[in-house]
Each structure stands twice: as C-alpha cells, then as structure tokens.
Design an enzyme around this catalytic site. Structure first.
Site, PDB file in Angstrom:
ATOM      1  N   GLN A  32      41.452  28.053 -79.211  1.00  0.00           N
ATOM      2  CA  GLN A  32      41.913  26.675 -79.396  1.00  0.00           C
ATOM      3  C   GLN A  32      43.419  26.590 -79.626  1.00  0.00           C
ATOM      4  O   GLN A  32      43.967  25.490 -79.679  1.00  0.00           O
ATOM      5  CB  GLN A  32      41.181  26.020 -80.569  1.00  0.00           C
ATOM      6  CG  GLN A  32      39.682  25.876 -80.370  1.00  0.00           C
ATOM      7  CD  GLN A  32      39.318  24.933 -79.236  1.00  0.00           C
ATOM      8  OE1 GLN A  32      40.120  24.101 -78.806  1.00  0.00           O
ATOM      9  NE2 GLN A  32      38.107  25.057 -78.730  1.00  0.00           N
ATOM     10  N   ASP A  48      41.259  34.884 -82.789  1.00  0.00           N
ATOM     11  CA  ASP A  48      40.561  34.093 -81.774  1.00  0.00           C
ATOM     12  C   ASP A  48      41.468  32.904 -81.462  1.00  0.00           C
ATOM     13  O   ASP A  48      41.530  31.941 -82.233  1.00  0.00           O
ATOM     14  CB  ASP A  48      39.206  33.657 -82.343  1.00  0.00           C
ATOM     15  CG  ASP A  48      38.529  32.588 -81.493  1.00  0.00           C
ATOM     16  OD1 ASP A  48      39.136  32.121 -80.511  1.00  0.00           O
ATOM     17  OD2 ASP A  48      37.391  32.221 -81.834  1.00  0.00           O
ATOM     18  N   HIS A  66      34.053  30.139 -85.028  1.00  0.00           N
ATOM     19  CA  HIS A  66      33.171  29.818 -83.905  1.00  0.00           C
ATOM     20  C   HIS A  66      32.149  30.957 -83.792  1.00  0.00           C
ATOM     21  O   HIS A  66      32.445  32.094 -84.157  1.00  0.00           O
ATOM     22  CB  HIS A  66      34.042  29.761 -82.642  1.00  0.00           C
ATOM     23  CG  HIS A  66      33.324  29.326 -81.402  1.00  0.00           C
ATOM     24  ND1 HIS A  66      32.568  30.196 -80.641  1.00  0.00           N
ATOM     25  CD2 HIS A  66      33.286  28.134 -80.767  1.00  0.00           C
ATOM     26  CE1 HIS A  66      32.095  29.543 -79.590  1.00  0.00           C
ATOM     27  NE2 HIS A  66      32.508  28.293 -79.636  1.00  0.00           N
ATOM     28  N   LYS A  88      39.892  26.495 -71.572  1.00  0.00           N
ATOM     29  CA  LYS A  88      40.273  25.589 -72.668  1.00  0.00           C
ATOM     30  C   LYS A  88      41.715  25.138 -72.521  1.00  0.00           C
ATOM     31  O   LYS A  88      42.150  24.209 -73.187  1.00  0.00           O
ATOM     32  CB  LYS A  88      40.141  26.292 -74.023  1.00  0.00           C
ATOM     33  CG  LYS A  88      38.818  26.955 -74.223  1.00  0.00           C
ATOM     34  CD  LYS A  88      38.026  26.311 -75.303  1.00  0.00           C
ATOM     35  CE  LYS A  88      36.774  27.092 -75.544  1.00  0.00           C
ATOM     36  NZ  LYS A  88      35.613  26.257 -75.740  1.00  0.00           N
ATOM     37  N   CYS A 125      29.120  24.818 -81.770  1.00  0.00           N
ATOM     38  CA  CYS A 125      29.097  26.301 -81.786  1.00  0.00           C
ATOM     39  C   CYS A 125      29.733  26.850 -83.049  1.00  0.00           C
ATOM     40  O   CYS A 125      30.384  27.909 -83.025  1.00  0.00           O
ATOM     41  CB  CYS A 125      29.783  26.897 -80.561  1.00  0.00           C
ATOM     42  SG  CYS A 125      28.944  26.509 -79.039  1.00  0.00           S
TER      43      CYS A 125
HETATM   44  N1  PMP Z   1      36.479  30.483 -80.266  1.00  0.00           N
HETATM   45  C1  PMP Z   1      36.743  29.179 -80.395  1.00  0.00           C
HETATM   46  C2  PMP Z   1      37.542  28.699 -81.564  1.00  0.00           C
HETATM   47  C3  PMP Z   1      36.269  28.289 -79.434  1.00  0.00           C
HETATM   48  O1  PMP Z   1      36.526  26.989 -79.552  1.00  0.00           O
HETATM   49  C4  PMP Z   1      35.517  28.776 -78.342  1.00  0.00           C
HETATM   50  C5  PMP Z   1      34.951  27.843 -77.310  1.00  0.00           C
HETATM   51  N2  PMP Z   1      34.433  26.647 -77.813  1.00  0.00           N
HETATM   52  C6  PMP Z   1      35.294  30.149 -78.254  1.00  0.00           C
HETATM   53  C7  PMP Z   1      35.790  30.974 -79.236  1.00  0.00           C
HETATM   54  C8  PMP Z   1      34.535  30.743 -77.119  1.00  0.00           C
HETATM   55  O2  PMP Z   1      35.241  30.598 -75.935  1.00  0.00           O
HETATM   56  P1  PMP Z   1      34.549  30.867 -74.535  1.00  0.00           P
HETATM   57  O3  PMP Z   1      33.280  30.078 -74.529  1.00  0.00           O
HETATM   58  O4  PMP Z   1      35.541  30.378 -73.557  1.00  0.00           O
HETATM   59  O5  PMP Z   1      34.310  32.331 -74.443  1.00  0.00           O
END
Ligand code: PMP
Length: 384
Positions: A216, A213, A136, A239, A377
């Site tokens: 998910q 990270d 991401h 999430k 993203c």
């Molecule tokens: N990493 C992953 C795999 C994500 O799916 C997301 C959110 N789509 C993020 C990081 C970023 O998370 P946040 O926008 O809550 O900071």
C-alpha cells in the site's frame, strides 16, 4: 431508509491536474448504473492508465517471445523489455542494483519467498518472528507456515484505538530471540503509516532482519529502500496502477545471494545434470519458470507514468483528498471513521449506524460508486 444528505461540494482548490490524469484511465470514462464511475476500491486493486494497457497490448503484438533463451530478434526484444522494467523498478524504490530486484506475482508471493527461503534456512525453536496487529493476511500466514515448519514462535506487536502501532511495545518485544521483523508500511485497512525506518533500526540493533510489506505504500508515497535500510521490501504491480500478476521483491544482495532458491525449474539454473544443479546468478535464481513478461513491461510503463506525475505530488494531493473526505464523512450523523492515526494515507474505513456494510456497498454502487466492504484481508484488525 432516508437518503443521507450528502452534498458534493467542490474538491479543495489544488494545482494537481486531476481531470487530466483521470482522462488517462479508460475504465473511468464509463457510467455504472447510469452514473459516472467513482472508483474508490484502490486498496484492493487500482485501475490502469492507458499507457500501461497499451504497453501490454503492444508487447504481445510486437515483441512476444520467451526471455533469456533465444538469439532471435523477438527473444532479444522481450528480454530487453523485461530487463528494462527491472531497472525501472530498481529506480522506483531506489535499490542499488537490479540484482536486488526479483520479479514475483506480487506482494504475497514475495513474502512467501522470504518466509520459505530465508525462514526455513535460518529459523529454529526458540527464535521469534515479530509482526504487528495491523498486518494484511499476506504478512501473517506465510510466517505462521514457517514458524510451524521450524518451531519458531510468531509474536504480534499491539496497536491502539487510533489504529496506530504501539512502537514502544514493539521495541520492547524485540530481543536477542528476535530473528525477523515483518511489518506493513501502510495499512490497507486503516491507512496507518507505520514508522518503518525506526522499526528497521530497532530490529537491526538486536541483530534481526526486516521485511516491509509495501503493497500500500508503492501507490501513495516515495519509497527509498536504501534510506530505510530495509533488508526486504515487497510491492504489487496492480495496487500501483500496473498489471496484475507482477510484483517485486527487493532484497539486499548479500542476503539474496546467501539464501537458497525457493522454486526449482527453468530460468533459475545455470547448469543441470541428474547429479547436480548449479543455480543462476541473482536475481534469476529466484525466478523459476517463464515469468510474467507482459506484466513486467506494463509495470515498467506504469512506473514511468508515476514518475512523470511525481510521487510527492501524488502524496500531497491524496492528503488533501483525505482531509476533504474525512471532513465530509464526519458530518454524517451516525458515521464513525475507524482509524485516525496521526500519520495516515488516503484510506478511510467507516461504519455507519447499524447498516450492514454490504448494504452500504450495494446502495452506493447504485450511484456508480465502488467501495470495499468486508474484512479487507485483515481479520485481526477487524476483530480489534
Ligand atoms: N499487503 C497489503 C498491505 C495489501 O493491501 C495487500 C493487498 N490487499 C497485500 C499485502 C497482498 O498483495 P497481493 O494480493 O497483490 O499479493
């Protein structure tokens, strides 16, 4: 366009009481465009159970005050609510101590904290940071920043056509020059579950640190940072059915202790004079300014809600849903599922003939169905 022949048959027989849990989510009790809402955009943000919403409202109605500052009753109530949420977060990911649980705005802020605090202090020219092609943007851009600031090099481990990380290739890229390995636990774009325990172990063998990270992973499976031996692990409240604007950075105590604070201000200090500032103990050293107290309260309640259902039960039911949805979608001529990793969470990306994704998104929205369209993203994955 002819209407595709989607027949909605019964979901797989399961002992998971999905209707009972569905009733816990007020937002799902409405119609969108005259149809019952079917919300499938959970990878972007998940909906909130009533207990989460009530906890946030109740906090503001009965306990609102600043934390760690006052001796009055409300301040003590706010502080104990905030710290109880930290304990819930510790339990949820199986960390050893609440000193290792830093509240952040979310995964993005958690990764930026590590990149800036650890990275600027420890990286220099000749060093490498290794990420993967599946990341991401939140696990790409912070590393680009710090590599630019320090002269370190950002390297990217490749993936294959199934959407799987090439583990052997990744291992080959890890060497004495590798100082840090940052990978996602589960891909938001393809659902791929990465073998993070093996990746962490390979990084440690080379003396590198690791960040996972887990944005998910937190909503989909049990997380055990001790078993993984992760050095850092990042999650987002929103999430995993919790509030927005709250997340957690887990870090091993010795590492967090040695790192410099990232932001300065109130709360992260013990003593300030114009000559010198003494920083606060962990984890407060990394929580400058008034935190998202209501968000933490809501996250704590959400964690208790998830624990009652059981992450293993959730993961098992989701895997039934994934099989069901994969089967139904595969039956549509012209529909191609992107990402069929052997180890996959319940996220499905697809293209459908030459139809623009935004058109598909708009058409299904007219049926009350919310899906994600666009680059998710994760532009490098989409490019691939
Ligand atoms: N990493 C992953 C795999 C994500 O799916 C997301 C959110 N789509 C993020 C990081 C970023 O998370 P946040 O926008 O809550 O900071």
């Amino acid at each position: 366009m002819n209407k595709p022949a989607i027949t909605v048959s019964a979901l797989p027989a399961s002992t998971f009481p999905v209707e009972k849990y569905r009733a816990d989510f007020p937002i799902l009790q409405q119609q969108i465009n005259g149809k019952p809402l079917v919300y499938l955009d959970n990878a972007a943000t998940a909906q909130k159970p009533r207990v989460t919403i009530d906890t946030v409202v109740n906090y503001y109605q009965t306990s609102n005050a600043n934390v760690h500052r006052g001796v009055h009753t409300l301040s003590e109530r706010a502080t104990s609510t905030y710290e109880a949420a930290r304990e819930s977060a510790r339990r949820f990911i199986n960390a050893s101590s609440t000193s290792e649980i830093v509240f952040t705005r979310g995964t993005t802020e958690a990764i930026n904290l590590v990149a800036q605090s650890w990275g600027r202090d420890n990286l220099s020219s000749g060093d490498e940071v290794l990420i993967s092609h599946l990341e991401h943007h939140s696990n790409i851009v912070p590393w680009q920043f710090v590599c630019e600031q320090t002269g370190a090099t950002l390297r990217v481990a490749p993936m294959n056509d199934h959407g799987e990380l090439l583990l052997d290739e990744l291992k080959k890229m890890i060497g004495a020059q590798t100082k840090f390995v940052a990978v996602g636990h589960i891909s938001n774009a393809l659902g791929t579950i990465n073998p993070v325990k093996e990746i962490i172990s390979a990084a440690h063998d080379a003396g590198a640190l690791t960040l996972i990270d887990g944005a998910q992973a937190a909503p989909h499976c049990r997380i055990d940072v001790l078993d993984l031996d992760a050095d850092f692990y990042a999650i987002s409240g929103h999430k995993m059915f919790g509030p927005t604007g709250i997340g957690v950075l887990y870090g091993k105590e010795a590492l967090l202790d040695a790192m410099p604070p990232w932001q300065g201000g109130g709360e992260m200090i013990k003593m300030v004079s114009f000559d010198k500032t003494v920083f606060n103990d962990l984890p407060h050293k990394y929580e400058a300014g008034t935190p998202n107290i209501a968000g933490a309260a809501g996250l704590g309640a959400t964690i208790e809600y998830l624990e009652k259902i059981g992450m293993d039960a959730i993961a098992a039911y989701e895997s039934e849903l994934l099989a069901y949805a994969t089967d139904k979608l595969s039956a549509l001529a012209g529909l191609r599922i992107i990402g069929d990793a052997a180890n996959k969470a319940a996220v499905i990306s697809f293209i459908y003939g030459a139809i623009h994704p935004h058109d598909i998104g708009t058409i299904v929205d007219a049926e009350g169905v919310a899906i994600r369209t666009g680059h998710h993203c994760a532009m490098p994955v989409m490019e691939y």
